[in-house]
Write a protein that holds these residues in place. Structure first.
Motif, PDB file in Angstrom:
ATOM      1  N   VAL C  23      -3.090  -7.379   4.195  1.00  0.00           N
ATOM      2  CA  VAL C  23      -2.346  -8.040   5.273  1.00  0.00           C
ATOM      3  C   VAL C  23      -2.639  -9.538   5.294  1.00  0.00           C
ATOM      4  CG1 VAL C  23      -1.883  -8.099   7.735  1.00  0.00           C
ATOM      5  CG2 VAL C  23      -2.434  -5.954   6.638  1.00  0.00           C
ATOM      6  N   GLY C  24      -3.924  -9.864   5.265  1.00  0.00           N
ATOM      7  CA  GLY C  24      -4.311 -11.253   5.432  1.00  0.00           C
ATOM      8  C   GLY C  24      -4.015 -12.115   4.220  1.00  0.00           C
ATOM      9  N   TYR C  25      -4.305 -11.625   3.051  1.00  0.00           N
ATOM     10  CA  TYR C  25      -4.166 -12.466   1.866  1.00  0.00           C
ATOM     11  C   TYR C  25      -2.835 -12.302   1.165  1.00  0.00           C
ATOM     12  CZ  TYR C  25      -8.916 -13.942   2.363  1.00  0.00           C
ATOM     13  OH  TYR C  25     -10.045 -14.502   2.860  1.00  0.00           O
ATOM     14  N   PHE C  29       2.338  -6.196   5.599  1.00  0.00           N
ATOM     15  CA  PHE C  29       1.891  -5.624   6.853  1.00  0.00           C
ATOM     16  C   PHE C  29       1.819  -4.113   6.754  1.00  0.00           C
ATOM     17  CE2 PHE C  29       2.075  -4.631  11.321  1.00  0.00           C
ATOM     18  CZ  PHE C  29       1.178  -5.552  11.797  1.00  0.00           C
ATOM     19  N   SER C  30       0.607  -3.576   6.753  1.00  0.00           N
ATOM     20  CA  SER C  30       0.441  -2.145   6.508  1.00  0.00           C
ATOM     21  C   SER C  30       0.142  -1.386   7.795  1.00  0.00           C
ATOM     22  CB  SER C  30      -0.698  -1.920   5.513  1.00  0.00           C
ATOM     23  OG  SER C  30      -1.079  -0.569   5.522  1.00  0.00           O
ATOM     24  N   LEU C  31       0.856  -0.295   7.998  1.00  0.00           N
ATOM     25  CA  LEU C  31       0.570   0.584   9.136  1.00  0.00           C
ATOM     26  C   LEU C  31       0.063   1.929   8.653  1.00  0.00           C
ATOM     27  CD1 LEU C  31       3.421   0.030  11.702  1.00  0.00           C
ATOM     28  CD2 LEU C  31       1.019  -0.503  11.926  1.00  0.00           C
ATOM     29  N   GLY C  32      -0.481   1.967   7.438  1.00  0.00           N
ATOM     30  CA  GLY C  32      -0.882   3.262   6.922  1.00  0.00           C
ATOM     31  C   GLY C  32      -2.283   3.276   6.351  1.00  0.00           C
ATOM     32  N   HIS C  33      -3.123   2.346   6.798  1.00  0.00           N
ATOM     33  CA  HIS C  33      -4.430   2.263   6.161  1.00  0.00           C
ATOM     34  C   HIS C  33      -5.239   3.534   6.379  1.00  0.00           C
ATOM     35  CE1 HIS C  33      -6.713  -0.401   3.724  1.00  0.00           C
ATOM     36  NE2 HIS C  33      -7.793  -0.274   4.456  1.00  0.00           N
ATOM     37  N   VAL C  72       2.846   3.962  -2.482  1.00  0.00           N
ATOM     38  CA  VAL C  72       3.528   3.212  -1.421  1.00  0.00           C
ATOM     39  C   VAL C  72       3.955   1.852  -1.944  1.00  0.00           C
ATOM     40  CG1 VAL C  72       3.363   2.323   0.902  1.00  0.00           C
ATOM     41  CG2 VAL C  72       2.064   4.308   0.268  1.00  0.00           C
ATOM     42  N   GLY C  73       3.038   1.209  -2.645  1.00  0.00           N
ATOM     43  CA  GLY C  73       3.329  -0.120  -3.147  1.00  0.00           C
ATOM     44  C   GLY C  73       4.519  -0.102  -4.076  1.00  0.00           C
ATOM     45  N   CYS C  85       6.065  -2.224   5.872  1.00  0.00           N
ATOM     46  CA  CYS C  85       5.449  -1.745   7.101  1.00  0.00           C
ATOM     47  C   CYS C  85       5.891  -0.312   7.401  1.00  0.00           C
ATOM     48  CB  CYS C  85       5.843  -2.716   8.203  1.00  0.00           C
ATOM     49  SG  CYS C  85       5.550  -2.173   9.842  1.00  0.00           S
ATOM     50  N   LEU C  86       7.187  -0.061   7.292  1.00  0.00           N
ATOM     51  CA  LEU C  86       7.683   1.289   7.574  1.00  0.00           C
ATOM     52  C   LEU C  86       7.323   2.275   6.490  1.00  0.00           C
ATOM     53  CD1 LEU C  86      10.372  -0.194   9.392  1.00  0.00           C
ATOM     54  CD2 LEU C  86       9.681   2.104  10.026  1.00  0.00           C
ATOM     55  N   GLY C  87       7.321   1.801   5.240  1.00  0.00           N
ATOM     56  CA  GLY C  87       6.930   2.676   4.145  1.00  0.00           C
ATOM     57  C   GLY C  87       5.502   3.165   4.318  1.00  0.00           C
ATOM     58  N   THR C  88       4.601   2.259   4.694  1.00  0.00           N
ATOM     59  CA  THR C  88       3.216   2.665   4.893  1.00  0.00           C
ATOM     60  C   THR C  88       3.098   3.607   6.078  1.00  0.00           C
ATOM     61  OG1 THR C  88       2.898   0.596   6.089  1.00  0.00           O
ATOM     62  CG2 THR C  88       2.092   0.672   3.842  1.00  0.00           C
TER      63      THR C  88
END
Ligand SMILES: Nc1ncnc2c1ncn2[C@@H]1O[C@H](COP(=O)(O)OP(=O)(O)O)[C@@H](O)[C@H]1O
Ligand SMILES: [Mg+2]
Lengths: 292, 256, 300
Positions: C23-25, C29-33, C72-73, C85-88
């Motif tokens: 996310v930071g680097y 934007f991941s919602l699946g960590h 996912v990537g 974001c939605l994929g994750t």
């Protein structure tokens, strides 16, 4: 055979609900160009407000629904005002992160106010119609009627009123619309009011069709988004068709696989579309989506 | 060196580029002009692989590059700049340059972790190269400023130099003087000529007629996606079709 | 108690550092960590229950996590940011459905009990103190790994992609592959953290790997400052303490969970409005023109 027809009817009903949310979703997206994660959570709050009015306070259900819809509009408007508007010039992840914050705040509020237990509207089950040996309940007929009604109102608004022209102009090109004297800020407010109203309608219908749970917010958000992507982002009616398809897919899916996987079906569809045709069924391929 | 034949691109029924053929010979500067919206930038996006063409063939250094992804094309030595400048805003001017070379050691996941010594040496070399280029481009004083804080004209220059850091064979410049103040336009011209002397070939989109006319050996004129004329600058300038195309949009006065 | 807290901080710090890479680097934007966390936890737990050495299990957990990240990537990294974001998110929900419903493998909602503790050079790691040291070693290794990565030319390329991936591609950077590598590195760390967690708690069930968990990890990263590894760890320190502290207020669990959620969401919204770059802000890894070496500066 009966079961299949029943599943089709259930699919139509669920799909209509996803479709209504998806239409509002694409509208907000086309103006603001960000995924308003909180959209489905507004639907969930609308669902619970109607519950409070009708079950807890004993109001007439129709009046409760209307009040809940109006309050949801107010909620959508305040969220836009307090959380999104100040961020319009902030860094690009800020609106998305904030909308996730808003979503989880709304869910937390629902958990604190109404609790995690499953609730339902106390609507007496009335006899429905027999269709090809399957039963379509009165509530389901209402749902489909409400869907058609909201769609007609929306289409009339977008196509036949000056407001609609302004909304579409803003969606096409915000700067241009501004130059032509359209006040983008007020259009955004209107779109949030409209979108929230439709979300609340869908939420209440969903509550009628199934039951009430705080986790509905996420379910609605994700399914509506899957519908929007399936239909093609930026194509308002594409979202509607996408919603119907997802409704059918889920309900027919349990014909083939165990019902516990029902929710996973929408997610899997979402991933497959992203992989195979990210522009959706009716969307133009945006050139920026060329593989880098 | 670059040869395009029958290039066509439609956007929802609108033919932005229509059966366009053009050629750029090694060591030359070629201009691509035309009124606003005539499809020039789209041509660049097609050649550099950012858009996929509906028909046509693009050859570069004798190889068919049609449909290859942008980074592969860039790695073959065809590098473009953008009409709307795209520097890396939150990186310094210096970093904008050192990030660019394609042979940077340590951009692979493995070697970034395992070979610090080689990375350091390579970075030192690239750093010196970047500083030399910054001196050349009169940006040396600003090397530690964030790119977003530069005035627009300097961002354009930075973007050009960043592309030079990749050691391209041919550069496609999309309106290098758009939004640039007069005195800097003259400078831009000098940089391009000097880079040409170092062996870089150019295809330049320009709005600013005098600028391209003065630089180019050959000019292609585009209108509504179609090639309406080509020739030496003086030939093209006299061509009635070209004059009409520009007059039609009322832009000749602004352009000349 | 304090040892337990520090162990948790080690685990969550590792998750946050890994997510920060994404996310930071890289600006994805991941919602699946939590999905990668869960994949690692289940892989490691199942392998060790089947008799594999614990550290082999953890490594395998990291690898499976990284494979999930690849999946996912591969499907979303080239699309608009919202789609990633939605994929994750979708991936996270699917993995959770698998953890819950593939009862033959995971025992579903009943969870997996009796996950063994590891032993190092024949010495079993039994006490919480010992496990804390292990967690801190893992955290330190992750931090060193992440810092090395982001300060290298690879990290600089990541930032350029975050700033403008089109421009990066125009220079010849393989944007898609680089993003996938970053996601895989982040999910590898999450997978290993999952193993670390499973063998610490010795029991896992699907509820540990929900969307709420993903959001919690995200809050850690955003709180400390996107693009700042130390910020991620600081976020983990503060918020894990707050979270565990809330448990001791003696509220009924339904209320405390909701309250916790409300606190995080208000934090997140407030932070975006007041200080969108987080408490510490991004570390400026500016390479100086005259010295050509990386310098770290303060926040914004
Ligand atoms: N991504 C796109 N999607 C749809 N239409 C586009 C796109 N890019 C360019 N166009 C259209 O193609 C035409 C040519 O545009 P462009 O190549 O930018 O012209 P120029 O660079 O000559 O000013 C314009 O009508 C423009 O609106
Ligand atoms: Mg152009």
């Amino acid at each position: 055979m009966d079961v299949l027809v029943q599943l089709l009817i259930n699919g139509l009903v669920a799909g209509s609900i996803y479709g209504i949310v998806a239409v509002g979703y694409s509208m907000v997206y086309s103006i603001l160009r960000f995924v308003n994660f909180a959209h489905g959570y507004v639907a969930m709050i609308g669902m619970y407000l109607a519950y409070t009015f009708s079950v807890r306070m004993g109001m007439n259900f129709f009046l409760s629904a209307v009040s809940a819809i109006l309050l949801s509009c107010l909620l959508g408007w305040s969220v836009e005002r307090a959380a999104y508007r100040p961020l319009r010039r902030s860094f690009y992840l800020a609106p998305l992160i904030t909308s996730i914050g808003v979503s989880f705040l709304l869910e937390a509020i629902a958990l604190l106010v109404w609790g995690a237990d499953i609730r339902s509207y106390d609507i007496p089950v009335r006899e429905g119609l027999e269709v090809l040996g399957a039963r379509i309940t009165m509530v389901q007929i209402w749902i489909i009627a409400a869907l058609l009604l909201s769609l007609m109102v929306l289409m009339w608004l977008l196509n036949r009123t000056i407001l609609g022209v302004a909304i579409r102009a803003t969606a096409d090109d915000q700067d241009m619309a501004r130059m032509l004297g359209v006040d983008a800020d007020s259009i955004i407010v209107v779109v949030f009011l409209l979108g929230s109203a439709m979300a609340a309608v869908a939420g209440i219908l969903l509550g009628l069709e199934t039951n009430l749970q705080p986790t509905m917010g996420l379910v609605v958000t994700v399914k509506a988004f899957a519908a929007v992507i399936l239909g093609g982002l930026g194509n308002i009616y594409g979202g509607l068709i996408g919603g119907l398809l997802i409704g059918f897919a889920e309900n027919l899916g349990i014909w083939f696989i165990p019902a516990v996987w029902k929710d996973a079906i929408a997610y899997a569809i979402l991933l497959v579309i992203l992989l195979v045709k990210p522009s959706g069924l009716f969307g133009q391929r945006r050139e920026s989506e060329v593989k880098l | 060196m670059l040869k395009v034949t029958g290039l066509t691109k439609e956007f929802g029924g609108l033919r932005a580029v229509d059966d366009l053929s053009l050629e750029v010979k090694e060591g030359t500067i070629v201009g691509l002009i035309g009124p606003n919206g005539s499809g020039k930038s789209t041509v660049f996006n097609l050649i550099s692989g950012f858009y996929r063409c509906d028909a046509g063939r693009i050859e570069f250094s004798g190889k068919d590059i049609t449909g290859l992804p942008p980074h592969v094309i860039a790695r073959m030595g065809l590098v473009r700049t953008f009409q709307q400048t795209r520097v890396f805003p939150e990186m310094t001017v210096f970093e904008n340059l050192v990030v660019a070379p394609q042979d940077n050691v340590g951009e692979g996941f493995i070697d970034s972790l395992l070979f610090p010594r080689a990375v350091k040496e390579d970075q030192k070399k690239k750093g010196e190269e970047a500083l030399a280029l910054l001196r050349f481009a009169d940006l040396y004083e600003k090397r530690d400023e964030l790119a977003k804080n530069l005035p627009y004209g300097e961002q354009k220059r930075l973007e050009l130099m960043r592309a030079v850091m990749t050691r391209p064979k041919i550069m496609l410049l999309d309106e290098p003087t758009a939004g640039v103040a007069r005195p800097q336009v003259e400078k831009m011209r000098e940089y391009i000529l000097k880079l040409k002397d170092q062996g870089i070939t150019f295809l330049i989109i320009e709005h600013h007629m005098k600028f391209v006319m003065g630089l180019s050996e050959w000019v292609y004129v585009l209108d509504h996606g179609q090639l309406i004329a080509q020739g030496t600058p003086s030939e093209v300038q006299k061509n009635p079709k070209v004059i009409e195309a520009y007059l039609g949009t009322g832009r000749m006065a602004a352009a000349v | 108690m304090i040892y337990h807290l520090v162990t948790l901080i080690g685990i969550y710090g590792m998750l946050a550092v890994g997510l920060n890479l994404v996310v930071g680097y890289t600006g994805l934007f991941s919602l699946g960590h939590a999905a990668f966390f869960g994949l690692g936890a289940y892989t490691s737990a199942l392998l060790s229950l089947a008799g594999a050495p614990v550290f082999t299990g953890m490594l395998a957990g990291g690898i499976i996590g990284a494979l999930g990240g690849w999946l996912v990537g591969y499907s979303t990294v080239n699309l608009r940011g919202d789609y990633f974001c939605l994929g994750t998110l979708a991936f996270g929900e699917i993995t959770r459905a698998v953890f819950t419903n593939w009862i033959g493998l995971t025992r579903g909602p009943m969870g997996l009990p009796g996950i063994p503790r590891p032993s190092l050079f024949g010495v079993p790691i039994k006490s919480v103190e010992q496990y804390m040291v292990l967690a801190l070693i893992f955290l330190a290794l992750s931090l060193a790994f992440a810092e090395r990565l982001v300060k290298s030319p690879f990290g600089r390329m990541l930032r350029s992609i975050r700033e403008d991936d089109v421009a990066a591609a125009s220079l010849g950077k393989n944007v898609g592959r680089t993003k996938i590598v970053a996601v895989m590195a982040g999910s590898f760390m999450a997978g290993v953290a999952g193993g670390l967690y499973a063998h610490y708690i010795t029991y896992i069930d699907p509820m540990g790997f929900t969307l709420n968990q993903s959001i919690f990890i995200l809050v850690l990263v955003v709180f400390g400052g996107l693009g700042n590894n130390y910020g991620s760890i600081m976020g983990a320190v503060i918020l894990v303490v707050v979270r565990e502290g809330l448990r001791f207020l003696g509220l009924p669990s339904s209320v405390s969970a909701a309250l916790q959620q409300a606190i995080y969401s208000v934090l997140l919204i407030g932070l975006m409005l007041v200080r969108p770059r987080g408490l510490l802000g991004e570390v400026k890894y500016m390479t100086r023109g005259d010295s050509s070496r990386s310098l770290e500066g303060g926040g914004e």
